[in-house]
Write a protein that holds these residues in place. Structure first.
Motif, PDB file in Angstrom:
ATOM      1  N   PRO A 159      -4.188  39.900 -92.115  1.00  0.00           N
ATOM      2  CA  PRO A 159      -4.075  38.902 -91.058  1.00  0.00           C
ATOM      3  C   PRO A 159      -5.427  38.306 -90.656  1.00  0.00           C
ATOM      4  O   PRO A 159      -5.511  37.121 -90.331  1.00  0.00           O
ATOM      5  CB  PRO A 159      -3.419  39.651 -89.908  1.00  0.00           C
ATOM      6  N   GLY A 172      -1.525  46.068 -91.211  1.00  0.00           N
ATOM      7  CA  GLY A 172      -1.001  44.887 -91.880  1.00  0.00           C
ATOM      8  C   GLY A 172      -1.867  44.394 -93.019  1.00  0.00           C
ATOM      9  O   GLY A 172      -1.804  43.229 -93.399  1.00  0.00           O
ATOM     10  N   SER A 183      -1.881  49.781 -94.360  1.00  0.00           N
ATOM     11  CA  SER A 183      -0.589  49.224 -93.958  1.00  0.00           C
ATOM     12  C   SER A 183      -0.390  49.290 -92.443  1.00  0.00           C
ATOM     13  O   SER A 183       0.311  48.452 -91.873  1.00  0.00           O
ATOM     14  CB  SER A 183       0.554  49.931 -94.682  1.00  0.00           C
ATOM     15  N   THR A 237      -2.978  44.618 -97.002  1.00  0.00           N
ATOM     16  CA  THR A 237      -2.476  45.012 -98.315  1.00  0.00           C
ATOM     17  C   THR A 237      -3.596  44.894 -99.337  1.00  0.00           C
ATOM     18  O   THR A 237      -4.161  43.812 -99.534  1.00  0.00           O
ATOM     19  CB  THR A 237      -1.303  44.109 -98.754  1.00  0.00           C
TER      20      THR A 237
END
Length: 90
Positions: free
Chosen positions: A59, A37, A34, A39
């Protein structure tokens, strides 16, 4: 956010204890992910437990590589994927 499949090889097999120790280890992975970014959606494990196929939202592929290194996990390949379900209307 793009979705990726990450293939990993564990020559000695993947052994995650099904108890508080295993839950804590996986929680630490989720937390580290996390921070970049990333998951972890879910994973599939081969019958012999030597390979995993993990689905991630992230991302970039580089973000996945960075968290894998931080978590001490191997990465064989990262492939951007999309969902194809057999139940759609046209």
């Amino acid at each position: 956010m793009p979705r990726y499949m990450v293939e990993r090889t564990f020559p000695d097999g993947l052994n995650v204890p099904v108890d508080a120790t295993g839950a804590e280890a996986l929680s630490k992975i989720v937390q580290a992910n996390s921070e970049q970014g990333v998951t972890w959606v879910h994973s599939y494990v081969s019958g012999d437990k030597t390979r995993t196929f993990c689905i991630y939202d992230a991302p970039t592929p580089e973000a996945i590589r960075q968290v894998a290194e931080r978590n001490g996990l191997p990465v064989n390949s990262i492939t951007e994927v999309s969902v194809l379900a057999p139940y759609f209307y046209h």
